[in-house]
Design a protein around this motif. Structure first.
Motif, PDB file in Angstrom:
ATOM      1  N   ALA A  31      42.011  63.840  12.557  1.00 61.51           N
ATOM      2  CA  ALA A  31      42.770  62.783  11.870  1.00 61.51           C
ATOM      3  C   ALA A  31      41.925  62.101  10.795  1.00 61.51           C
ATOM      4  O   ALA A  31      42.385  61.876   9.669  1.00 61.51           O
ATOM      5  CB  ALA A  31      43.268  61.761  12.891  1.00 61.51           C
ATOM      6  N   ARG A  34      41.390  64.516   7.860  1.00 62.89           N
ATOM      7  CA  ARG A  34      42.579  64.611   7.005  1.00 62.89           C
ATOM      8  C   ARG A  34      42.741  63.345   6.164  1.00 62.89           C
ATOM      9  O   ARG A  34      43.069  63.399   4.971  1.00 62.89           O
ATOM     10  CB  ARG A  34      43.821  64.844   7.869  1.00 62.89           C
ATOM     11  CG  ARG A  34      45.140  64.822   7.105  1.00 62.89           C
ATOM     12  CD  ARG A  34      45.206  65.936   6.069  1.00 62.89           C
ATOM     13  NE  ARG A  34      45.320  67.251   6.710  1.00 62.89           N
ATOM     14  CZ  ARG A  34      45.006  68.392   6.124  1.00 62.89           C
ATOM     15  NH1 ARG A  34      44.526  68.379   4.888  1.00 62.89           N
ATOM     16  NH2 ARG A  34      45.147  69.548   6.755  1.00 62.89           N
ATOM     17  N   THR A  70      39.792  70.563   9.389  1.00 63.22           N
ATOM     18  CA  THR A  70      40.527  69.999   8.259  1.00 63.22           C
ATOM     19  C   THR A  70      39.802  70.225   6.940  1.00 63.22           C
ATOM     20  O   THR A  70      40.158  69.640   5.918  1.00 63.22           O
ATOM     21  CB  THR A  70      40.757  68.485   8.456  1.00 63.22           C
ATOM     22  OG1 THR A  70      39.486  67.818   8.517  1.00 63.22           O
ATOM     23  CG2 THR A  70      41.542  68.204   9.712  1.00 63.22           C
ATOM     24  N   MET A 133      47.880  59.359  12.776  1.00 66.35           N
ATOM     25  CA  MET A 133      47.674  60.799  12.667  1.00 66.35           C
ATOM     26  C   MET A 133      47.294  61.429  14.003  1.00 66.35           C
ATOM     27  O   MET A 133      47.697  62.560  14.295  1.00 66.35           O
ATOM     28  CB  MET A 133      46.591  61.090  11.627  1.00 66.35           C
ATOM     29  CG  MET A 133      47.010  60.826  10.196  1.00 66.35           C
ATOM     30  SD  MET A 133      45.702  61.299   9.040  1.00 66.35           S
ATOM     31  CE  MET A 133      46.542  61.047   7.470  1.00 66.35           C
ATOM     32  N   VAL A 138      47.749  66.801  13.276  1.00 68.04           N
ATOM     33  CA  VAL A 138      47.272  67.152  11.941  1.00 68.04           C
ATOM     34  C   VAL A 138      47.285  68.667  11.796  1.00 68.04           C
ATOM     35  O   VAL A 138      46.802  69.393  12.665  1.00 68.04           O
ATOM     36  CB  VAL A 138      45.833  66.622  11.723  1.00 68.04           C
ATOM     37  CG1 VAL A 138      45.272  67.123  10.404  1.00 68.04           C
ATOM     38  CG2 VAL A 138      45.820  65.100  11.758  1.00 68.04           C
TER      39      VAL A 138
END
Length: 447
Positions: A31, A34, A70, A133, A138
């Protein structure tokens, strides 16, 4: 409803229990990655530091997995103080910084603290977005965009080299004997190195971490060992840090302890005399002693109070353009030098005051007469709401009436542990004990 993860200082709890699980760390990493990966390039990076807790390995690996999923590149700093992470985040042009630590808590707890690209702790808005998130999930990046991880071997040395630049040029600590207590925590190598390189004769304690002895019988929350060591060795002072080295307590040559309030009073008065105290104000929390406020007022200075938590102190400092703040617990924030509390930095500034004034630690540690203050903690089970009980509310109301004009009362939930903190100040010792014990008894009864 989004689960509330963030407390006063990041996410914290019992290791391997919610929210301090590997699964949650992975989600938090994804999270945060991202949220702070502003575009789809592969140049984004995050720095991760940790203290010496056994669970740090588990959380470090889980965070790294979440972040790289991510597209974030992870730079692993290893065991370093919290302020070193804040500084590295900014100096290494990272998008995000993370410190794995539960600060002054026992080894079985751990926590995750986040720093933004500017090296300061996250805003409430950033924390809320990361929580959202985590709750919603995600999407990972495509295989070709997965991030890399790399260890930065010289992170500790970079931090100590910077700290030495904050000490007055052309001055050395030759002839000064310092007991340095590192709480078996993150500064167990950095703090002795910095003091020795500046010329001090050091007597290190709390520098043998084993994963389970952090803050145990040592450090800023248990100063007895350091005080005894100072007296037995005829040291000039003791510097006691906590597990992640963002707090400090000073021990004078007689073995007496100076808390954050006394240190802030010293620095504020000293800086004001040199024209260095921005706005003539010191920022501290509602926990700081009334004696500190009275001392500052007598010097023509002002105490600006915030909610408990060094993050709130820093927010108020940045909003008002002030450069000195902190907490009674030993967080000392000097934004001329650092983005967060730094125990070793504060210790070096105290030593600088000793050199500049020629006074022993005992004369610098007791700047004002503290109003008697009593703090008691009551542990409760998560989910309980003892402060909402009628009997507790009645006890608090009665205490406020009895203290009216004689002192003050502060009741709050800890932001880092399941504790109700009951604090009062009053120059009538008997009344002080009566009001605190009365409230504690009612809270205990409800629990």
């Amino acid at each position: 409803m989004v689960e509330k993860l963030f407390g006063t200082d990041g996410v914290r709890g019992l290791a391997n229990s919610w929210p301090m699980t590997a699964e949650m760390a992975l989600k938090l990493g994804a999270a945060a990655g991202r949220h702070f990966r502003r575009d789809h390039s592969n140049g984004h990076r995050v720095v991760i530091g940790k203290d010496t807790r056994l669970s740090g390995y588990m959380l470090e690996n889980a965070l790294t997995a979440g972040l790289t999923s991510t597209g974030m590149n992870v730079l692993l700093l290893g065991p370093v103080p919290t302020p070193a992470v804040g500084r590295a985040t900014h100096s290494m042009r990272a998008d995000l910084g993370i410190m794995i630590s539960a600060s002054h808590n026992p080894f079985h707890d751990n926590g995750i603290k986040f720093f933004g690209p500017d090296g300061f702790k996250l805003s409430d808005e950033d924390e809320a977005e990361i929580e959202r998130m985590v709750h919603e999930g995600v999407d990972p990046v495509q295989p070709q965009n997965i991030g890399r991880a790399k260890r930065i071997e010289e992170a500790r040395q970079r931090y100590t080299e910077y700290l030495k630049t904050t000490f007055p040029q052309h001055k050395r600590l030759n002839g000064i004997k310092v007991v340095i207590d590192c709480a078996n925590g993150a500064a167990y190598r950095a703090a002795p190195d910095a003091l020795w390189e500046l010329g001090a004769e050091i007597i290190p304690v709390g520098v043998s971490p084993d994963g389970t002895n952090i803050n145990k019988g040592c450090g800023s929350t248990d100063t007895a060992l350091a005080a005894r060591t100072v007296v037995e060795n005829g040291a000039d002072l003791g510097i006691c840090l906590d597990g992640d080295a963002d707090r400090i307590m000073i021990i004078d040559e007689k073995g007496q302890v100076a808390d954050g309030d006394q240190l802030m009073a010293l620095f504020a008065t000293h800086w004001a005399s040199e024209g260095r105290l921005s706005g003539g104000k010191l920022v501290a929390t509602v926990m700081s002693n009334l004696g500190l406020e009275r001392h500052l007022a007598a010097q023509g200075l002002e105490l600006l109070r915030t909610k408990v938590g060094d993050r709130h102190v820093v927010e108020a400092m940045r909003a008002g353009g002030y450069n000195l703040g902190g907490e009674q617990s030993g967080h000392i924030v000097m934004t001329d030098y650092a983005t967060t509390g730094d125990g070793l930095l504060a210790g070096l500034q105290f030593l600088a005051c000793m050199l500049e004034t020629g006074k022993p630690a005992s004369e610098l540690c007791q700047v004002f007469d503290a109003v008697p203050q009593l703090l008691k903690n009551v542990r409760y089970t998560l989910g309980q709401t003892p402060l909402e009980a009628d009997s507790v509310r009645a006890a608090i109301a009665d205490a406020e009436v009895r203290l009216n004009g004689k002192g003050r009362l502060l009741i709050r939930k800890s932001g880092t542990e399941p504790l109700i903190r009951v604090m009062a100040e009053c120059e009538d010792d008997a009344l002080l004990v009566q009001v605190v014990d009365g409230i504690v008894s009612e809270v205990d009864a409800v629990i």
